[in-house]
Design a protein around this motif. Structure first.
Motif, PDB file in Angstrom:
ATOM      1  N   TYR A  27       0.844  -1.206   0.000  1.00 47.45           N
ATOM      2  CA  TYR A  27       0.000   0.000   0.000  1.00 47.45           C
ATOM      3  C   TYR A  27       0.874   1.248   0.000  1.00 47.45           C
ATOM      4  O   TYR A  27       1.927   1.271   0.645  1.00 47.45           O
ATOM      5  N   ASP A 102      -1.360  -2.737  -4.210  1.00 48.79           N
ATOM      6  CA  ASP A 102      -2.735  -3.174  -3.946  1.00 48.79           C
ATOM      7  C   ASP A 102      -3.649  -2.010  -3.601  1.00 48.79           C
ATOM      8  O   ASP A 102      -4.863  -2.112  -3.729  1.00 48.79           O
ATOM      9  N   GLY A 103      -3.063  -0.938  -3.103  1.00 49.25           N
ATOM     10  CA  GLY A 103      -3.908   0.202  -2.751  1.00 49.25           C
ATOM     11  C   GLY A 103      -3.086   1.474  -2.634  1.00 49.25           C
ATOM     12  O   GLY A 103      -1.948   1.447  -2.163  1.00 49.25           O
ATOM     13  N   LEU A 104      -3.695   2.559  -3.090  1.00 44.04           N
ATOM     14  CA  LEU A 104      -2.988   3.833  -3.082  1.00 44.04           C
ATOM     15  C   LEU A 104      -3.925   4.898  -2.513  1.00 44.04           C
ATOM     16  O   LEU A 104      -5.055   5.043  -2.978  1.00 44.04           O
ATOM     17  N   LEU A 234      -0.905   0.192  -9.969  1.00 47.64           N
ATOM     18  CA  LEU A 234      -1.803  -0.733  -9.278  1.00 47.64           C
ATOM     19  C   LEU A 234      -1.894  -2.090  -9.977  1.00 47.64           C
ATOM     20  O   LEU A 234      -1.841  -2.183 -11.207  1.00 47.64           O
ATOM     21  N   GLY A 238      -6.595  -3.494  -7.743  1.00 46.59           N
ATOM     22  CA  GLY A 238      -5.992  -2.585  -6.761  1.00 46.59           C
ATOM     23  C   GLY A 238      -6.849  -1.336  -6.616  1.00 46.59           C
ATOM     24  O   GLY A 238      -7.528  -0.916  -7.548  1.00 46.59           O
ATOM     25  N   LEU A 240      -7.769   2.694  -5.578  1.00 49.06           N
ATOM     26  CA  LEU A 240      -7.326   4.083  -5.491  1.00 49.06           C
ATOM     27  C   LEU A 240      -8.321   4.844  -4.613  1.00 49.06           C
ATOM     28  O   LEU A 240      -9.532   4.765  -4.845  1.00 49.06           O
ATOM     29  N   ARG A 297      -8.804  -0.685  -9.974  1.00 47.97           N
ATOM     30  CA  ARG A 297      -8.133  -0.867 -11.269  1.00 47.97           C
ATOM     31  C   ARG A 297      -8.737  -2.099 -11.934  1.00 47.97           C
ATOM     32  O   ARG A 297      -8.885  -3.144 -11.302  1.00 47.97           O
TER      33      ARG A 297
END
Ligand SMILES: C[S@@+](CC[C@H](N)C(=O)[O-])C[C@H]1O[C@@H](n2cnc3c(N)ncnc32)[C@H](O)[C@@H]1O
Length: 301
Positions: A27, A102-104, A234, A238, A240, A297
């Motif tokens: 992350y 996996d995550g932003l 991603l 994943g 956002l 994504r």
């Protein structure tokens, strides 16, 4: 109470729910600040997980580092790997490999640490040097901008980034009042050039201060660069999650997600932006203007 203790992460539970943290995932918190959200992510990760945090403000990064070290200490051998980057998040592709995230999360805007400290020069509530840089190591200060830009450029930037209709009048008064070196001096100049109108609920200098801050920190270009990079970084599915605080930021996020959905890059998870409940606004007035948008994504590359 110090600013760092006052800070409360905005829309915390919604951000965690949309990130849907997997214990072994990677992350990125693009705007660590005082690591309120960052701590939430770290605690949901396990030893196989990884948190990469960005903040261009050296003071914030130091506080985030201390807080995350305390968390790691508490978690012992279950703590995730944490790496911190003290740069603009627009440089994310230099630090994070494509297709690995996996995550932003990005929680834009000024932190209470920056806003509440007079010496940082973000606020007209407390008199301080007219600085406004998040990254205190580089770039022109707000004082340089107001003293060196010509009147027309000043008016344009106040109009564009502050959505201030009285920008020409304000720019003329600033040029006449030079040199302008403190937040208090600037606030007085703006207030006398464009006094508050009856229906105004905000201080007459609010929009001019917002405009200068956005310009000094190139905030909108930063957001655009990050959103361009996000789908490359991603993994499929994943997440956002972006939190914005004014219409200029939110418009960029909204348009980006809409166009990305049309191209099949994003599945938008928030048809309308998520906003804070009355109860959260009561506890944390800063959350009043926050808007959270989230997307996943898609598998297409
Ligand atoms: C609203 S605060 C984040 C608060 C954080 N989510 C928390 O829970 O403590 C935003 C932070 O992002 C940082 N920031 C804003 N724009 C940035 C950029 N373009 N690159 C790196 N950091 C940025 C600011 O310095 C600030 O510390």
């Amino acid at each position: 109470m110090e600013a760092k203790d006052r800070h409360v992460p905005v829309l915390f539970q919604d951000a965690m729910d949309f990130l849907s943290v997997r214990a072994d995932g990677t992350y990125v918190d693009c705007t660590l600040g005082m690591a309120g959200h960052g701590e939430g992510i770290a605690r949901r990760l396990g030893p196989e997980g990884r948190l990469i945090g960005f903040d261009r403000d050296p003071e914030a990064l130091e506080l985030a580092k201390e807080r995350l070290a305390r968390v790691a200490n508490e978690m012992g051998d279950q703590a995730p790997q944490v790496s911190l980057v003290g740069e603009e998040f627009s440089s994310i592709e230099e630090h994070v490999k494509p297709g690995t995230v996996d995550g932003l999360l990005a929680d834009f805007g000024v932190s209470s640490l920056q806003f509440d400290e007079a010496h940082r020069g973000f606020s007209f509530q407390a008199d301080g040097p007219l600085d406004m840089r998040m990254n205190t190591r580089s770039g022109p200060t707000a004082a340089q901008v107001v003293n060196e830009e010509n009147e027309r450029e000043l008016a344009d930037l106040i109009y564009e980034y502050g959505e201030e209709r009285r920008s020409r009048r304000i720019a003329r008064a600033i040029v006449r009042g030079r040199p302008v070196t403190t937040t208090g001096q600037l606030a007085r100049i703006v207030a006398s050039a464009a006094p508050a109108m009856k229906q105004d609920r905000i201080h007459p200098a609010t929009r001019t201060f917002q405009a200068l801050r956005i310009f000094v920190n190139r905030e909108l270009d930063e957001i655009k660069a990050l959103l361009e990079a996000a789908p490359k970084l991603l993994k499929p599915s994943g997440r956002l999650v972006v939190i914005s605080f004014h219409s200029l930021e939110d418009r960029i996020a909204k348009d980006h997600l809409r166009e990305g959905a049309q191209k099949g890059i994003w599945e938008v998870l928030t048809r309308k932006p998520v906003t804070a409940s009355e109860e959260e606004i009561e506890r944390n007035p800063r959350s009043r203007s926050a808007k959270l948008r989230a997307a996943a994504r898609t598998a297409s590359r």
